[in-house]
Scaffold this motif. Structure first.
Motif, PDB file in Angstrom:
ATOM      1  N   SER A  60      -4.054  -2.567  -1.360  1.00  0.00           N
ATOM      2  CA  SER A  60      -4.211  -1.108  -1.271  1.00  0.00           C
ATOM      3  C   SER A  60      -4.907  -0.688   0.017  1.00  0.00           C
ATOM      4  O   SER A  60      -4.720   0.434   0.487  1.00  0.00           O
ATOM      5  N   ARG A  61      -5.677  -1.594   0.609  1.00  0.00           N
ATOM      6  CA  ARG A  61      -6.374  -1.278   1.859  1.00  0.00           C
ATOM      7  C   ARG A  61      -5.571  -1.695   3.091  1.00  0.00           C
ATOM      8  O   ARG A  61      -6.085  -1.704   4.207  1.00  0.00           O
ATOM      9  N   GLY A  85      -3.074   4.002  -4.806  1.00  0.00           N
ATOM     10  CA  GLY A  85      -2.995   3.336  -3.509  1.00  0.00           C
ATOM     11  C   GLY A  85      -1.952   2.253  -3.437  1.00  0.00           C
ATOM     12  O   GLY A  85      -1.767   1.626  -2.387  1.00  0.00           O
ATOM     13  N   LEU A  86      -1.226   2.014  -4.537  1.00  0.00           N
ATOM     14  CA  LEU A  86      -0.220   0.953  -4.574  1.00  0.00           C
ATOM     15  C   LEU A  86       1.171   1.523  -4.835  1.00  0.00           C
ATOM     16  O   LEU A  86       1.317   2.525  -5.524  1.00  0.00           O
ATOM     17  N   PRO A 144       0.831  -1.199   0.000  1.00  0.00           N
ATOM     18  CA  PRO A 144       0.000   0.000   0.000  1.00  0.00           C
ATOM     19  C   PRO A 144       0.870   1.254   0.000  1.00  0.00           C
ATOM     20  O   PRO A 144       2.016   1.237   0.487  1.00  0.00           O
ATOM     21  N   ALA A 145       0.354   2.338  -0.537  1.00  0.00           N
ATOM     22  CA  ALA A 145       1.153   3.563  -0.712  1.00  0.00           C
ATOM     23  C   ALA A 145       1.731   4.079   0.602  1.00  0.00           C
ATOM     24  O   ALA A 145       2.808   4.669   0.623  1.00  0.00           O
ATOM     25  N   SER A 182      -3.152   3.185 -10.156  1.00  0.00           N
ATOM     26  CA  SER A 182      -3.662   2.924  -8.803  1.00  0.00           C
ATOM     27  C   SER A 182      -2.796   3.659  -7.794  1.00  0.00           C
ATOM     28  O   SER A 182      -1.756   3.136  -7.347  1.00  0.00           O
TER      29      SER A 182
END
Length: 296
Positions: A234-235, A256-257, A172-173, A254
């Protein structure tokens, strides 16, 4: 008996319903039922056990079905070979593909193929690399795109190496490693992982890398759908190892990645595989579209 009766039997066996079988064969149900009943009288056996709600093959029907499929396949191949001799490619092409295929843009390839050979009916099947290779050996698929650990090439099929790739860490980011230049397996072994199901070739690539490094890890989430895997990552529910050529385009869309190179991570090879035994004209035509000449 004739080929049409065999096609009707196969349709009923696969749909388990006379109405749906008739729709598939583009005939009225009464005609299909009449032809199958006539075949049963000719053979002296019942092919189907029927009730108002169920249709099932009898033992005799199951035995007949295997031979009927072989006869229909041979008839279709004979027609395709005759057309190919006249310069026209016809028939059916069954293509297998893994969900992480990256070396070839399969939709674009099939679009070009259809433009050249509109008389070929192309069917597409997604699955595991080992299952797809087995389907080629058994004659259920003509050609497939596979991805396997670098030391486990497919057996019993003709192959062409399409690409070599390495896995990257997908996090995840906001993960602590999101900005790292590179990591090792030892650095990430304590993470919770999202991965493919155990026992699959896609999972084996990562399992073997950790085993070779003398490490164990916790795979808490198993999935076969990439969108589900990346959604879980990502979550913040875990991290993953995925082929770089496949996941980089996804990650670019994306936010979030984040992707991190892995120094000693898994390696894989993407293959094109097809039958070693007398490939069909439709298969040869696809190899030609791909620029693979003189291999079939």
């Amino acid at each position: 008996m004739d080929l049409q009766q065999m096609r009707y039997v196969v349709a009923v066996a696969e749909t388990r319903n006379f109405t749906r079988a008739a729709e598939r064969c583009s005939v009225v149900q009464s005609s299909l039922s009449h032809r199958i009943a006539g075949l049963e009288r000719e053979l002296g056996v019942r092919l189907f056990a029927r009730s108002s709600r169920r249709v099932e093959l009898t033992g005799a029907g199951a035995a007949f079905l295997a031979g009927a499929r072989e006869c229909l396949a041979a008839a279709d191949r004979a027609a395709a070979d005759a057309a190919a001799a006249a310069g026209v490619v016809r028939g059916r092409l069954a293509v297998g593909v893994i969900v992480t295929t990256a070396a070839v843009d399969v939709p674009e390839l099939l679009q070009r193929y259809r433009a050249r050979h509109p008389d070929v009916r192309v069917v597409l099947r997604s699955g595991r690399s080992d299952e797809l290779a087995a389907a080629i050996r058994e004659g259920d698929l003509d050609i497939a795109f596979l991805g396997l650990p670098q030391d486990q090439p497919p057996s019993g099929v003709e192959t062409l190496v399409l690409d070599h790739d390495e896995h990257v860490l997908v996090v995840p980011a906001g993960h602590r490693l999101a900005g790292a230049a590179r990591v090792t397996l030892r650095q990430i072994a304590g993470e919770t992982f999202v991965d493919f199901a155990g026992g699959t070739p896609a999972r084996a690539q990562s399992d073997q890398a950790f085993a070779a490094a003398g490490l164990t890890r916790d795979v808490a989430y198993e999935a076969a759908i990439i969108e589900l895997m990346t959604g879980l990552i990502s979550r913040g529910l875990g991290v993953g190892l995925l082929p770089s050529a496949f996941v980089r385009p996804l990650a670019s869309h994306s936010p979030g990645l984040a992707l991190v190179p892995v120094v000693d991570g898994p390696r894989r090879i993407e293959y094109l595989a097809w039958s070693r035994f007398n490939p069909s004209p439709a298969t040869r035509a696809l190899l030609d579209v791909l620029g693979v000449r003189g291999r079939a």
